[in-house]
Design a protein around this motif. Structure first.
Motif, short mmCIF file in Angstrom:
data_model
loop_
_atom_site.label_atom_id
_atom_site.label_comp_id
_atom_site.label_asym_id
_atom_site.label_seq_id
_atom_site.Cartn_x
_atom_site.Cartn_y
_atom_site.Cartn_z
N SER A 1 -2.00 3.43 -1.67
CA SER A 1 -3.29 2.84 -1.34
C SER A 1 -3.50 2.85 0.17
O SER A 1 -2.54 2.68 0.93
CB SER A 1 -3.35 1.39 -1.85
OG SER A 1 -4.53 0.74 -1.44
N SER B 1 -0.24 5.36 -9.80
CA SER B 1 -0.31 5.31 -8.34
C SER B 1 -0.57 6.72 -7.81
O SER B 1 -0.21 7.71 -8.46
CB SER B 1 0.99 4.78 -7.75
OG SER B 1 1.21 3.43 -8.14
N THR B 2 -1.19 6.82 -6.66
CA THR B 2 -1.45 8.14 -6.10
C THR B 2 -0.20 8.70 -5.43
O THR B 2 0.68 7.95 -5.00
CB THR B 2 -2.59 8.10 -5.06
OG1 THR B 2 -2.09 7.51 -3.85
CG2 THR B 2 -3.77 7.28 -5.55
N PRO C 1 0.80 -1.23 0.00
CA PRO C 1 0.00 0.00 0.00
C PRO C 1 0.83 1.28 0.00
O PRO C 1 0.51 2.23 -0.71
CB PRO C 1 -0.84 -0.13 1.28
CG PRO C 1 -0.99 -1.60 1.48
CD PRO C 1 0.34 -2.17 1.04
N ARG D 1 -10.59 -4.21 -1.64
CA ARG D 1 -9.59 -3.23 -1.20
C ARG D 1 -9.70 -1.97 -2.04
O ARG D 1 -10.14 -2.03 -3.19
CB ARG D 1 -8.17 -3.80 -1.36
CG ARG D 1 -7.84 -5.00 -0.50
CD ARG D 1 -7.58 -4.63 0.93
NE ARG D 1 -6.39 -3.82 1.10
CZ ARG D 1 -5.19 -4.30 1.41
NH1 ARG D 1 -5.01 -5.58 1.60
NH2 ARG D 1 -4.16 -3.48 1.58
N GLU D 2 -9.33 -0.84 -1.46
CA GLU D 2 -9.25 0.41 -2.22
C GLU D 2 -7.89 0.43 -2.91
O GLU D 2 -6.86 0.63 -2.27
CB GLU D 2 -9.39 1.61 -1.29
CG GLU D 2 -10.72 1.71 -0.58
CD GLU D 2 -10.75 2.87 0.39
OE1 GLU D 2 -10.70 4.03 -0.07
OE2 GLU D 2 -10.81 2.62 1.60
N LEU D 3 -7.91 0.23 -4.22
CA LEU D 3 -6.67 0.10 -4.97
C LEU D 3 -6.60 1.14 -6.08
O LEU D 3 -7.57 1.36 -6.79
CB LEU D 3 -6.57 -1.31 -5.58
CG LEU D 3 -6.62 -2.49 -4.60
CD1 LEU D 3 -6.68 -3.79 -5.37
CD2 LEU D 3 -5.42 -2.47 -3.66
N PRO D 4 -5.43 1.75 -6.26
CA PRO D 4 -5.25 2.65 -7.41
C PRO D 4 -5.15 1.83 -8.69
O PRO D 4 -4.96 0.60 -8.63
CB PRO D 4 -3.93 3.36 -7.08
CG PRO D 4 -3.19 2.38 -6.23
CD PRO D 4 -4.22 1.66 -5.42
#
Length: 512
Positions: free
Chosen positions: A174, A464-465, A169, A255-258
């Motif tokens: 993430s 990706s963030t 993450p 899951r919160e995923l980029p």
């Protein structure tokens, strides 16, 4: 003359194909089983691959060059002894019990890293020789290969054969908030009580500290001895364009995923060639009027190291069942009921997909879980280490499994759990989940190849963030909270100070 179109197509294919370097030096067989179909598919689609691994293809594609690491380290096959986990722990300490085993594996990887960097067969990669468009590299419990990724200076795609690791993450930005994101080593889903959230937070930070001290710092020093000053391996890992993960949300949880994290669960089953079963074995399972059960702890764990008390309890339960049992067991000399048969290696997927297979007893490894859901077979999960605890918990919530921890395995507990798995309702639910799992907008292999080719085509992707560049204090906005608190304190102190200094004037103005 009619040969010219074919020659032209061949020439175009060669021109469009990319040069790909696959650095896969982990000696675990199950890991390579996930990546091998992807490598083969990329070669089939015209890309030129250089594959560095402990498992060279026996029949390599013409587009594929094998660099064998065989002999540089023993293979991680049946190296985990289950008696190491047969202990009694209380509280959250039980979740750290396999750290000694995992640390030992990490130390082996560190030793392997040093060997690889000095090996003659590896010299060209240390020297960044060759013109590659892209590097495929495994993201697991070693970042040794990230030094080479940095050395080449080309885009990379990460490969993960298991559930999302603790460090993933932070690399992609993430969320890994322990309030609702369970650690992979815990038997929890995202629905947690206060105590579970407390345990989850302690384990998350504990494992992060362990990984930093036991692995990352040491690998950094080893790599810098060879390459000189490098960015932190964690920072190099953040530059991965895409990470292909062997999971799917229907089975492994949401899951919160980029966009940079791409789920490709089931990729190792792509175009799987089903091998014919030996005649005697096929006859034995087809004569099982009530069906048969497959029992295996996978390739990493040595099944025959199961504590003797557990083995006796299991055999007593098997003796009372109408079903037949095929058990992966590497030793000799165990007295068996008539309905139990031992084999040192099982053709697992071929057995699970047989019409007579009614249940699967497993350690809940990623590949075993994937094969069970694909075949629509319910399982009794006995997790041993790593992501198996989280895998089992999510499989239970999905309705695919019952879970029985090894330390709780008694004759009564084992029979009760197995009876639930053998219930017709659970088999129906397993079939339904299999349909949901297979119903995808895009085949996992096509999805994986698309992102590999897109990364090479655009010379890297930024999906990706930027949260990956923030530390935990910044992510939790503790710095903002601290700043606001400081402002309030300073402002309050200033008001008090002014009041004290000008008390008489203030009171005079008030009462005037």
């Amino acid at each position: 003359m009619h040969y010219w179109p074919l020659l032209l197509l061949t020439w175009v294919e060669l021109c469009l194909g990319y040069n790909i370097l696959a650095l896969l030096p982990y000696p675990g067989k199950s890991h390579h089983m996930v990546f091998e179909p992807l490598l083969q598919e990329l070669a089939n689609r015209g890309h030129r691959l250089t594959v560095v691994s402990f498992f060279p293809s026996k029949n390599p594609h013409p587009n594929r060059r094998e660099v064998s690491l065989v002999g540089l380290a023993p293979l991680n096959v049946e190296v985990i002894n289950m008696t190491d986990f047969d202990r009694s722990y209380f509280g959250f300490a039980r979740y750290f019990e396999h750290i000694p085993v995992v640390t030992k594996l990490a130390e082996m990887n560190l030793e392997l890293c040093e060997k690889l960097l000095d090996a003659e067969v590896f010299k060209e990669f240390v020297n960044a020789e060759g013109n590659y468009d892209l590097i495929l590299v495994e993201h697991f419990n070693s970042d040794c290969m990230l030094g080479l990724v940095h050395n080449y200076g080309v885009p990379s795609v990460g490969l993960m054969s298991c559930a999302i690791m603790q460090f993933t993450p932070s690399r992609v930005g993430s969320p890994d908030n322990p309030a609702y994101v369970p650690n992979m080593v815990l038997p929890m889903t995202d629905t947690m009580s206060f105590l579970e959230r407390f345990e989850n937070a302690l384990v998350l930070f504990g494992y992060e500290l362990w990984y930093e001290l036991a692995i990352r710092w040491k690998e950094q020093r080893v790599l810098e001895k060879k390459f000189g000053r490098l960015p932190r391996l964690e920072e190099i890992g953040k530059n991965a364009s895409v990470i292909l993960v062997n999971t799917h949300h229907s089975l492994n949880g949401v899951r919160e995923l980029p966009p940079s994290v791409v789920e490709v669960g089931g990729i190792h089953l792509h175009n799987r060639t089903m091998q014919p079963l030996p005649r005697e074995l096929k006859q034995w399972i087809e004569e099982a009027q009530d069906g048969f059960i497959v029992f295996s702890f996978g390739s990493l764990i040595k099944g025959s190291t199961l504590p003797a008390s557990c083995a006796r309890a299991i055999l007593k339960v098997f003796a009372r069942l109408p079903q037949r049992v095929l058990w992966k067991w590497e030793a000799e000399g165990m007295e068996l009921p008539e309905n139990v048969r031992l084999m040192k290696w099982l053709p697992q997927y071929e057995l699970l997909t047989h019409r007579n297979c009614v249940a699967f007893i497993s350690h809940a490894g990623a590949l075993s879980l994937t094969e069970a859901v694909s075949a629509g077979v319910p399982l009794l999960a006995i997790p041993i280490l790593g992501d198996q605890f989280g895998n089992a918990a999510h499989a239970k919530r999905a309705g695919l499994a019952e879970v029985l921890p090894l330390r709780e395995l008694t004759e009564e507990a084992f029979e009760a759990a197995l009876r639930k798995v053998l219930d017709e309702r659970m088999r129906t639910q397993a079939k339904r989940l299999s349909e949901i799992w297979k119903d995808k907008p895009m085949d996992p292999m096509d999805r994986a190849v698309f992102y590999v080719e897109k990364t090479a085509r655009y010379k890297g992707l930024n999906m990706s963030t930027d949260a990956r560049y923030l530390n935990r204090i910044q992510l939790a906005m503790l710095d903002i909270a601290a700043f606001l608190l400081a402002v309030v304190v300073i402002l309050g102190w200033s008001i008090v100070w002014v009041f004290r200094k000008c008390k008489r004037k203030i009171l005079w103005l008030v009462y005037k």
